[in-house]
Motif scaffolding. Sequence first.
Motif, PDB file in Angstrom:
ATOM      1  N   LEU A 237       0.820  -1.202   0.000  1.00 48.76           N
ATOM      2  CA  LEU A 237       0.000   0.000   0.000  1.00 48.76           C
ATOM      3  C   LEU A 237       0.854   1.252   0.000  1.00 48.76           C
ATOM      4  O   LEU A 237       0.522   2.261  -0.629  1.00 48.76           O
ATOM      5  N   GLY A 238       1.943   1.202   0.712  1.00 48.44           N
ATOM      6  CA  GLY A 238       2.843   2.350   0.809  1.00 48.44           C
ATOM      7  C   GLY A 238       4.104   1.951   1.531  1.00 48.44           C
ATOM      8  O   GLY A 238       4.304   0.791   1.878  1.00 48.44           O
ATOM      9  N   SER A 239       4.979   2.925   1.744  1.00 49.63           N
ATOM     10  CA  SER A 239       6.241   2.639   2.423  1.00 49.63           C
ATOM     11  C   SER A 239       6.502   3.674   3.504  1.00 49.63           C
ATOM     12  O   SER A 239       6.086   4.832   3.400  1.00 49.63           O
ATOM     13  N   LYS A 327     -13.056   2.793   4.168  1.00 50.93           N
ATOM     14  CA  LYS A 327     -13.403   3.801   3.168  1.00 50.93           C
ATOM     15  C   LYS A 327     -12.190   4.185   2.321  1.00 50.93           C
ATOM     16  O   LYS A 327     -12.206   5.203   1.629  1.00 50.93           O
ATOM     17  N   LYS A 328     -11.150   3.365   2.394  1.00 45.50           N
ATOM     18  CA  LYS A 328      -9.905   3.600   1.661  1.00 45.50           C
ATOM     19  C   LYS A 328      -9.256   4.926   2.058  1.00 45.50           C
ATOM     20  O   LYS A 328      -8.718   5.668   1.226  1.00 45.50           O
ATOM     21  N   GLU A 329      -9.293   5.189   3.358  1.00 45.82           N
ATOM     22  CA  GLU A 329      -8.601   6.335   3.923  1.00 45.82           C
ATOM     23  C   GLU A 329      -7.412   5.823   4.743  1.00 45.82           C
ATOM     24  O   GLU A 329      -7.510   4.792   5.405  1.00 45.82           O
ATOM     25  N   PHE A 340       5.961   8.741   5.136  1.00 48.47           N
ATOM     26  CA  PHE A 340       5.091   7.742   4.508  1.00 48.47           C
ATOM     27  C   PHE A 340       4.844   8.125   3.057  1.00 48.47           C
ATOM     28  O   PHE A 340       4.502   9.270   2.745  1.00 48.47           O
ATOM     29  N   THR A 341       4.997   7.151   2.161  1.00 50.88           N
ATOM     30  CA  THR A 341       4.775   7.376   0.730  1.00 50.88           C
ATOM     31  C   THR A 341       3.751   6.375   0.221  1.00 50.88           C
ATOM     32  O   THR A 341       3.929   5.159   0.365  1.00 50.88           O
ATOM     33  N   ASP A 348      -6.172   5.340  -5.325  1.00 50.24           N
ATOM     34  CA  ASP A 348      -7.584   5.397  -4.946  1.00 50.24           C
ATOM     35  C   ASP A 348      -7.740   5.558  -3.435  1.00 50.24           C
ATOM     36  O   ASP A 348      -8.843   5.787  -2.954  1.00 50.24           O
ATOM     37  N   PHE A 349      -6.624   5.482  -2.705  1.00 51.69           N
ATOM     38  CA  PHE A 349      -6.640   5.731  -1.268  1.00 51.69           C
ATOM     39  C   PHE A 349      -6.326   7.193  -1.002  1.00 51.69           C
ATOM     40  O   PHE A 349      -5.572   7.828  -1.753  1.00 51.69           O
ATOM     41  N   THR A 350      -6.865   7.718   0.079  1.00 53.20           N
ATOM     42  CA  THR A 350      -6.622   9.100   0.491  1.00 53.20           C
ATOM     43  C   THR A 350      -5.801   9.104   1.767  1.00 53.20           C
ATOM     44  O   THR A 350      -6.178   8.467   2.755  1.00 53.20           O
ATOM     45  N   VAL A 351      -4.680   9.803   1.743  1.00 56.93           N
ATOM     46  CA  VAL A 351      -3.804   9.890   2.923  1.00 56.93           C
ATOM     47  C   VAL A 351      -4.137  11.162   3.690  1.00 56.93           C
ATOM     48  O   VAL A 351      -4.148  12.265   3.129  1.00 56.93           O
TER      49      VAL A 351
END
Length: 355
Positions: A237-239, A327-329, A340-341, A348-351
């Motif tokens: 998802l991220g790093s 909710k893909k947040e 975080f990246t 489609d995710f919101t950080v």
Amino acid sequence: MKNNNQKTKSFKNNILTFDVALALIIITSIFATSLFTSCQKKSETYFESMNTFMKVQAYGDKAEEANDAAQKYIGSLEKLISVTKPESDIYKLNHSETFPVEINDQTLDLIKFALKIADKSNGAFNPCLYPVSSAWGFTKKQYRIPPQDEIKEKLKLCDWKKVRIEGNKVFMENGMQFDLGGIGKGFAGDEAAKKMKEFGIKSALLDLGGNIQLIGSKPDGSLWVIGIKNPIDGDVLGSLKAKNCGVITSAGYERFFEGPDGHKYIHIFDGTTGCPVENDLLSATAIAESGTYADALSTTLYVLGKDKAIDFWKKYKDFDFILVTDKKEIYVTKGIYKDFTLSPDHTDFTVICVE
């Protein structure tokens, strides 16, 4: 009932990426090894302990000796806190018919810390939920949905406030049982790291079944880069860039069973209901200098749900987190927000930064 637990791939054939139960963290090869070179001696050790695959990667003149010491220590700790090994302190405590029970100093320290977090989290983290979790069949993988009357009776045996400690002696009511599985690997990471430092190790990565413990930074001085797993599809998802800390995730999608109606019941329990947790979180990652604390926190945050987890952090602010919602947040505390990246494959995710 159908058991949909995913099988862990052999660590021998997957030396750079682990898909493990419980913790949901991937160390990718491009991040963990290929981005730097070092003249320091490197040693990697792979083994199985605490019912999971583990990897210890260290740099230094005595890296191999340090890894061996870490492995031996983790094995010895398992013999103290296992709920299934008859020789362990926890097994003896759980099966005693009379109290008090005298236990090892190390086990006692871990119990004390677990009770402290239980009090701090008002029971969101509860080390005494074993009567409930075993009733659901998670210990022996004999899954069932207990009737409400049974759950209600089992919950009476899960009140951590009834535990009393005097010296090395533990007092509790008959039928109460401890399970330190929600904190044990974090503790193992902390203590194994201490052992490795005795060999002069200043740079190491311990992957204890997805529980990540970092000693210092990478040999070239740059930060380690840890892949955070997407709890929906299993991709990265991220790093997160980090050093000298524990990075530990709790989620439910890898350890669960399906009921007759297809409903999924996960292995993380809500101590107020005696049932598997169901809320708006898909995963909760805690980052703290202490792996023991991070391990307990990841469970705490997951049980609390997004809003209460954020409130808990605002109250203490002695750790950081990454929360992934349905909710893909992705909620990230301000202390690590810049580190975080988000993966380009998951736009489609919101950080969201939590301040």
